[in-house]
Design an enzyme around this catalytic site. Structure first.
Site, short mmCIF file in Angstrom:
data_model
loop_
_atom_site.label_atom_id
_atom_site.label_comp_id
_atom_site.label_asym_id
_atom_site.label_seq_id
_atom_site.Cartn_x
_atom_site.Cartn_y
_atom_site.Cartn_z
N GLN A 182 2.88 9.98 1.11
CA GLN A 182 4.22 9.39 1.19
C GLN A 182 5.10 9.73 -0.02
OE1 GLN A 182 2.41 5.38 2.11
NE2 GLN A 182 4.34 5.19 3.21
N CYS A 212 5.64 -0.24 7.06
CA CYS A 212 5.32 0.96 6.30
C CYS A 212 6.52 1.32 5.44
CB CYS A 212 4.98 2.09 7.26
SG CYS A 212 4.60 3.65 6.44
N LEU A 213 6.29 1.68 4.20
CA LEU A 213 7.40 2.02 3.31
C LEU A 213 8.16 3.27 3.77
CD1 LEU A 213 5.82 1.20 -0.18
CD2 LEU A 213 7.47 -0.15 1.13
N GLY A 246 0.83 -1.19 0.00
CA GLY A 246 0.00 0.00 0.00
C GLY A 246 0.87 1.24 0.00
N HIS A 250 -2.34 7.93 6.71
CA HIS A 250 -1.31 8.78 6.08
C HIS A 250 -1.92 10.06 5.52
CE1 HIS A 250 2.38 6.44 6.22
NE2 HIS A 250 1.82 5.38 5.70
N HIS A 266 -4.56 1.87 7.34
CA HIS A 266 -3.19 2.38 7.48
C HIS A 266 -2.93 3.52 6.48
CE1 HIS A 266 1.34 1.62 7.92
NE2 HIS A 266 1.26 2.36 6.84
N GLU A 267 -3.33 3.30 5.23
CA GLU A 267 -3.08 4.31 4.19
C GLU A 267 -3.97 5.55 4.40
OE1 GLU A 267 -0.45 3.75 2.74
OE2 GLU A 267 -0.36 1.57 2.99
NI NI Z 1 2.55 3.43 5.62
#
Ligand code: NI
Length: 167
Positions: free
Chosen positions: A51, A91-92, A46, A137, A133-134
């Protein structure tokens, strides 16, 4: 398509609030395609526009085994949720670290596609967790915000260590 740079914690731009998308043009479609390419290359399941330093309410995800079921949500809204579950998340923007976070088990979400068409989605499991989660963000929230101060500082220390090893 192009791969985008992913902001890493504690970049202050990860705390910005995304704006509602009102223009559904070729640039939005390109951004969604680039985000998918960036997510697949990372690799991740995701990615939120925040991000990649785009303050737009847009997220992409693919939780399929075959990495062949891309999903793009524009202006996502949680309509209904039920149950809770603990799930290990990464998380990226926090490469190499993971933590258990409590999320809703099931969600009903309203969103638009890249052309502006509205749709609803009901899901549980990993996809439900990923969407929550996304969506966080998009309001400047990251998964470590849910951890106790002690757990958070342990995780951030580990993140620093991973970074030193990586580069
Ligand atoms: Ni994330």
């Amino acid at each position: 398509m192009a791969k985008l740079e992913i902001l890493e914690f504690p970049d202050p731009r990860l705390r910005l609030n995304a704006q509602t998308v009102e223009v559904f043009d070729a640039a939005l479609k390109r951004l969604a395609d680039d985000m998918l390419e960036t997510m697949y290359a990372a690799p991740g399941i995701g990615l939120a526009a925040t991000q990649v330093n785009e303050q737009k309410r847009l997220l992409v995800t693919d939780v399929s085994e075959g990495r062949d079921a891309p999903l793009v949500l524009v202006n996502p809204e949680l309509l209904e949720t039920s149950g809770t579950e603990m799930c290990q998340e990464g998380c990226l923007s926090f490469p190499g670290v993971y933590a258990d976070v409590e999320r809703k088990e099931w969600v009903r979400v309203k969103a638009q596609d890249v052309t502006g068409k509205s749709f609803e989605l009901e899901t549980g499991g990993l996809l439900a967790v990923c969407i929550q989660h996304e969506m966080d963000h998009l309001v400047g929230k990251v998964f470590v915000d849910y951890l106790s101060p002690l757990k958070r500082s342990l995780l951030l220390r580990k993140l620093e260590k991973q970074r030193r090893h990586a580069g």
